[in-house]
Design a protein around this motif. Structure first.
Motif, PDB file in Angstrom:
ATOM      1  N   SER A  10      38.056 -10.323 -23.211  1.00  0.00           N
ATOM      2  CA  SER A  10      37.508 -10.490 -21.851  1.00  0.00           C
ATOM      3  C   SER A  10      38.598 -10.785 -20.834  1.00  0.00           C
ATOM      4  CB  SER A  10      36.494 -11.630 -21.830  1.00  0.00           C
ATOM      5  OG  SER A  10      35.585 -11.474 -22.882  1.00  0.00           O
ATOM      6  N   LEU A  11      39.501 -11.687 -21.213  1.00  0.00           N
ATOM      7  CA  LEU A  11      40.548 -12.082 -20.260  1.00  0.00           C
ATOM      8  C   LEU A  11      41.477 -10.916 -19.942  1.00  0.00           C
ATOM      9  CD1 LEU A  11      41.418 -15.600 -21.754  1.00  0.00           C
ATOM     10  CD2 LEU A  11      40.427 -15.178 -19.487  1.00  0.00           C
TER      11      LEU A  11
ATOM     12  N   PHE B 255      42.282  -9.134 -16.340  1.00  0.00           N
ATOM     13  CA  PHE B 255      43.614  -9.020 -15.716  1.00  0.00           C
ATOM     14  C   PHE B 255      44.039  -7.568 -15.527  1.00  0.00           C
ATOM     15  CE2 PHE B 255      44.367 -13.400 -17.607  1.00  0.00           C
ATOM     16  CZ  PHE B 255      44.119 -14.031 -16.401  1.00  0.00           C
ATOM     17  N   LEU B 256      43.580  -6.689 -16.401  1.00  0.00           N
ATOM     18  CA  LEU B 256      43.934  -5.273 -16.259  1.00  0.00           C
ATOM     19  C   LEU B 256      42.980  -4.559 -15.304  1.00  0.00           C
ATOM     20  CD1 LEU B 256      44.756  -4.261 -19.954  1.00  0.00           C
ATOM     21  CD2 LEU B 256      46.352  -4.967 -18.160  1.00  0.00           C
ATOM     22  N   ASN B 257      41.915  -5.285 -14.950  1.00  0.00           N
ATOM     23  CA  ASN B 257      40.903  -4.723 -14.075  1.00  0.00           C
ATOM     24  C   ASN B 257      40.268  -3.452 -14.648  1.00  0.00           C
ATOM     25  OD1 ASN B 257      39.280  -4.706 -11.830  1.00  0.00           O
ATOM     26  ND2 ASN B 257      40.745  -3.530 -10.568  1.00  0.00           N
ATOM     27  N   VAL B 258      39.885  -3.547 -15.916  1.00  0.00           N
ATOM     28  CA  VAL B 258      39.159  -2.437 -16.559  1.00  0.00           C
ATOM     29  C   VAL B 258      37.872  -2.984 -17.162  1.00  0.00           C
ATOM     30  CG1 VAL B 258      41.251  -1.103 -17.087  1.00  0.00           C
ATOM     31  CG2 VAL B 258      40.376  -2.738 -18.781  1.00  0.00           C
ATOM     32  N   PRO B 259      36.870  -2.117 -17.342  1.00  0.00           N
ATOM     33  CA  PRO B 259      35.634  -2.595 -17.975  1.00  0.00           C
ATOM     34  C   PRO B 259      35.875  -2.942 -19.443  1.00  0.00           C
ATOM     35  CG  PRO B 259      35.567  -0.218 -17.624  1.00  0.00           C
ATOM     36  CD  PRO B 259      36.788  -0.717 -16.926  1.00  0.00           C
ATOM     37  N   GLN B 260      35.069  -3.873 -19.924  1.00  0.00           N
ATOM     38  CA  GLN B 260      35.193  -4.264 -21.320  1.00  0.00           C
ATOM     39  C   GLN B 260      33.905  -3.983 -22.070  1.00  0.00           C
ATOM     40  OE1 GLN B 260      35.413  -8.061 -24.269  1.00  0.00           O
ATOM     41  NE2 GLN B 260      34.725  -8.313 -22.188  1.00  0.00           N
ATOM     42  N   ILE B 261      34.023  -3.412 -23.262  1.00  0.00           N
ATOM     43  CA  ILE B 261      32.863  -3.292 -24.148  1.00  0.00           C
ATOM     44  C   ILE B 261      33.204  -4.048 -25.416  1.00  0.00           C
ATOM     45  CG2 ILE B 261      31.216  -1.737 -25.240  1.00  0.00           C
ATOM     46  CD1 ILE B 261      32.329   0.522 -23.468  1.00  0.00           C
ATOM     47  N   SER B 262      32.412  -5.059 -25.712  1.00  0.00           N
ATOM     48  CA  SER B 262      32.753  -5.922 -26.852  1.00  0.00           C
ATOM     49  C   SER B 262      31.925  -5.560 -28.076  1.00  0.00           C
ATOM     50  CB  SER B 262      32.524  -7.380 -26.468  1.00  0.00           C
ATOM     51  OG  SER B 262      31.162  -7.555 -26.140  1.00  0.00           O
TER      52      SER B 262
ATOM     53  N   ILE C 242      49.965 -10.682 -22.057  1.00  0.00           N
ATOM     54  CA  ILE C 242      49.640  -9.309 -22.474  1.00  0.00           C
ATOM     55  C   ILE C 242      49.574  -8.394 -21.255  1.00  0.00           C
ATOM     56  CG2 ILE C 242      47.830  -7.825 -23.469  1.00  0.00           C
ATOM     57  CD1 ILE C 242      47.154 -10.180 -25.372  1.00  0.00           C
ATOM     58  N   ALA C 243      48.857  -8.873 -20.233  1.00  0.00           N
ATOM     59  CA  ALA C 243      48.694  -8.050 -19.020  1.00  0.00           C
ATOM     60  C   ALA C 243      50.053  -7.777 -18.378  1.00  0.00           C
ATOM     61  CB  ALA C 243      47.772  -8.765 -18.038  1.00  0.00           C
ATOM     62  N   LYS C 244      50.894  -8.787 -18.387  1.00  0.00           N
ATOM     63  CA  LYS C 244      52.223  -8.650 -17.797  1.00  0.00           C
ATOM     64  C   LYS C 244      53.061  -7.638 -18.579  1.00  0.00           C
ATOM     65  CE  LYS C 244      54.785 -10.295 -14.504  1.00  0.00           C
ATOM     66  NZ  LYS C 244      54.366 -10.259 -13.094  1.00  0.00           N
TER      67      LYS C 244
END
Lengths: 397, 251
Positions: B131-132, B136-143, B103-105
């Motif tokens: 989370s993963l 990999f995108l180096n962004v914050p995550q809010i779950s 996905i990140a790629k």
């Protein structure tokens, strides 16, 4: 490419869209079915939700607010609806009228009506049958006399669905008497279709307590000097016969779809009950072949009916000549009606005494299934057409 | 605002699942597939944000050829673009880590302000993709988001936590995982289905993205839950109370 029996992604999405819409309202299904089959009303909330999917515009061009996908999506949608126990006569008749308007109506009429059909805001009825004219439309006696910029209509119609729950009717009239038409050497001449408001002055309606066509009420209507503007004529004056025959094809195809969908509902109820119900010992009655085989046979016949129905819709969407579409539409309606009756019968049989209880709901479908044998065209008339036109046998009537 | 929604095609919730003789997959014949329900919340939220302002919504999936159907559903709901990372190997060989890398790629060079995922896919319940991918995108995550407000760059999100709701703030770009309650997903309208027909799906081959497809977590075996033991019919309230107390020990 020749034969391809797979649903396209688009068709799957149509089915999914309707299924999801229904799922969202799952808690109301039982009361909706009661509304339809006990009270002869089509629930507004169900119509709203159905219309919100945009399905009533699926067969209309984008210029009229539709999505230009042909008849097949509506067929699949009605089949899916019916598989959950909801038969929508409104959708069938409205679609049939709208398709007729699309093909034969003036641009002004199309602009005025079709976008409202596409949103589900407008429902239409069809006023064809009279006490002495049904299968034989040439006996139509309702007469429209031209007076300046309007017609004055007198006569009566019977078995007209939804005069109270639709806004407009597509009315079959005579503008030349049968005697004059025959004198001119063309008995098919003289019929004219026009769109009339259900609340037109001069239109009186009388409720008919009928069973079978559910979710919609039946009426006799009487016209006494009802005025209809000339611009409401669909097609040409006196040239209505061919239009009528064209239009009836879509009605038959959609009715066949409702019938095959109903078989899904009935088989689901039957098999569910047959898996659980135990009478002697610890065996479910579904393990008895006397219960299982009739259901299995119904399944086989349903698939046959479904193929015929899809083939008819395919022919319609391909734009094949009306006579050819009509042939398949007739086959489909014939087979679908027969299997619906069978499915209702076996569903009741499987349920035993409970088959008659409203709680199990299958009894609701007995009248409805039986109706499909008679309407929108009788089984006998279909056999006549097949004998005469497909088998080239001498006309029998 | 440009939004990416990662979705997954999963078996319909009403499917009766059977295990394939290999023990490493389910029987796929005759299964109806749907977009994982949590992903639908994600699509809906993305569409709402787009409609409130402007920008685009792109749906993205990693999966076999048949997963295109899920993308078509997303397009029919109103997404503008779709990216299909075609993965042709066995589903048991595709772990969460590899999926997230793919996905990140696939998103490399793509402009986005927000990425949505469902909280989890309802087939393997791994709960890892959000989370993963965020990592990999180096962004914050809010779950587990149930309410989302965006003002300029500012994000305010409500999350479900045990026994209550937590409100957090962050900044764009970010990754949000959608929880039930976030919204009521629309169903594809006929017009949407028609438009979806005309939209292109960008196809990328998983094997050609330069991602090592060797799984770090290998699916070894699938098992169905043990059959539920037959119920017991008790003759009286006293007997019921006794059974609940002595046999099941719940009272």
């Amino acid at each position: 490419m020749g034969f391809d029996f797979a649903y396209t992604d688009e068709q799957k999405m149509v089915q999914e869209s309707i299924t999801r819409m229904l799922k969202r309202h799952e808690d109301k299904h039982v009361s909706w079915r009661q509304d339809i089959y006990k009270h002869h009303n089509f629930p507004d909330a169900l119509w709203q939700a159905f219309a919100e999917t945009g399905i009533m515009g699926s067969f209309l061009p984008e210029a009229y607010g539709g999505s230009d996908m042909g008849l097949m999506p509506l067929l699949l949608a009605l089949e899916t609806l019916s598989a959950h126990g909801f038969a929508s006569v409104h959708a069938v008749v409205t679609a049939m009228d709208a398709l007729c308007l699309l093909k034969h109506g003036s641009e002004e009429l199309k602009q005025r009506i079709l976008p409202k059909v596409a949103t589900g805001e407008m429902r239409l009825g069809y006023a064809h049958t009279e006490p002495d004219a049904g299968s034989n439309v040439f006996n139509t006696a309702t007469f429209a006399k031209r007076e300046g910029d309007h017609y004055v209509v007198n006569g009566q119609k019977v078995f007209i669905s939804g005069v109270d729950s639709t806004q407009k009717l597509l009315l079959v009239t005579r503008t030349t008497s049968l005697e004059d038409a025959i004198a001119q050497g063309n008995r098919t001449y003289g019929l004219t279709l026009m769109l009339v408001d259900c609340d037109s002055p001069g239109l009186e309606k009388q409720f008919l307590p009928l069973q079978g066509l559910e979710g919609i009420k039946q009426w006799a209507i009487f016209f006494e000097n009802m005025k209809v503007p000339v611009e409401n004529v669909v097609g040409t004056e006196n040239g209505g016969a061919q239009i009528i025959f064209d239009s009836l094809n879509s009605e038959r195809i959609l009715a066949a779809g409702i019938a095959t969908g109903m078989v899904d509902f009935l088989l689901d109820r039957s098999t569910r009950y047959a898996r659980e119900r135990k009478v002697f010992g610890n065996r479910a009655i579904g393990s008895y072949q006397a219960i299982a085989h009739p259901l299995a046979e119904t399944k086989i016949e349903q698939e046959a009916a479904r193929l015929l129905t899809y083939r008819a819709a395919w022919a319609f969407d391909k734009g094949l000549p009306p006579a050819e579409v009509g042939h398949f539409a007739n086959l489909a309606k014939f087979k679908a009606a027969d299997v619906a009756i069978k499915a209702a019968d076996h569903a009741i049989e499987t349920h035993g005494g409970y088959g008659f209880s409203e709680e199990y709901e299958v009894i609701y479908y007995w009248n409805t299934a039986r109706l499909f044998k008679t309407a929108p065209i009788t089984r006998e008339m279909i056999l006549n057409f097949i004998s005469e036109h497909s088998l080239k046998l001498p006309r029998s009537y | 605002m440009d939004i990416i929604v990662c979705i997954k095609q999963v078996p319909d919730t009403t499917t009766v699942i059977q295990i394939d003789p290999s023990g490493k997959d389910i029987v796929r014949d005759g299964i109806t597939y749907i977009v994982s329900p949590y992903d639908e919340f994600a699509i809906e939220e993305a569409l709402k944000l787009k409609e409130a302002g402007d920008g685009t919504v792109t749906v993205l999936t990693v999966g076999p050829e048949s997963a295109k159907e899920a993308l078509r559903t997303g397009l029919a709901m109103g997404a503008d673009e779709a990216i299909h990372v075609v993965y042709e190997g066995a589903p048991s060989q595709l772990d969460s880590l590899t999926t997230a890398k793919l996905i990140a790629k696939a998103l490399e060079g793509k402009k986005y302000d927000l990425v949505f995922c469902g909280r989890q896919a309802i087939d393997d319940d791994a709960l890892q993709i959000g989370s993963l991918v965020a990592e990999f995108l180096n962004v914050p995550q809010i779950s587990l988001v149930i309410k989302l407000e965006i003002n300029g760059e500012q994000i305010k999100a409500s999350r479900t936590i045990e026994g209550g709701t937590q409100v957090v703030e962050s900044r764009l770009p970010a990754l949000i995982t959608a929880q039930k309650g976030l919204n009521e997903p629309r169903y594809p309208s006929m017009k949407g289905i028609l438009k979806a027909r005309k939209k292109e799906i960008t196809e990328l081959k998983a094997a050609e993205l330069g991602v090592d497809l060797t799984p770090r977590v290998v699916l070894e075996e699938l098992r169905l839950p043990p059959a539920r033991p037959a119920g017991k019919i008790v003759g009286s309230v006293a007997e019921l109370v006794k059974a609940l107390h002595e046999e099941i020990k719940v009272i």
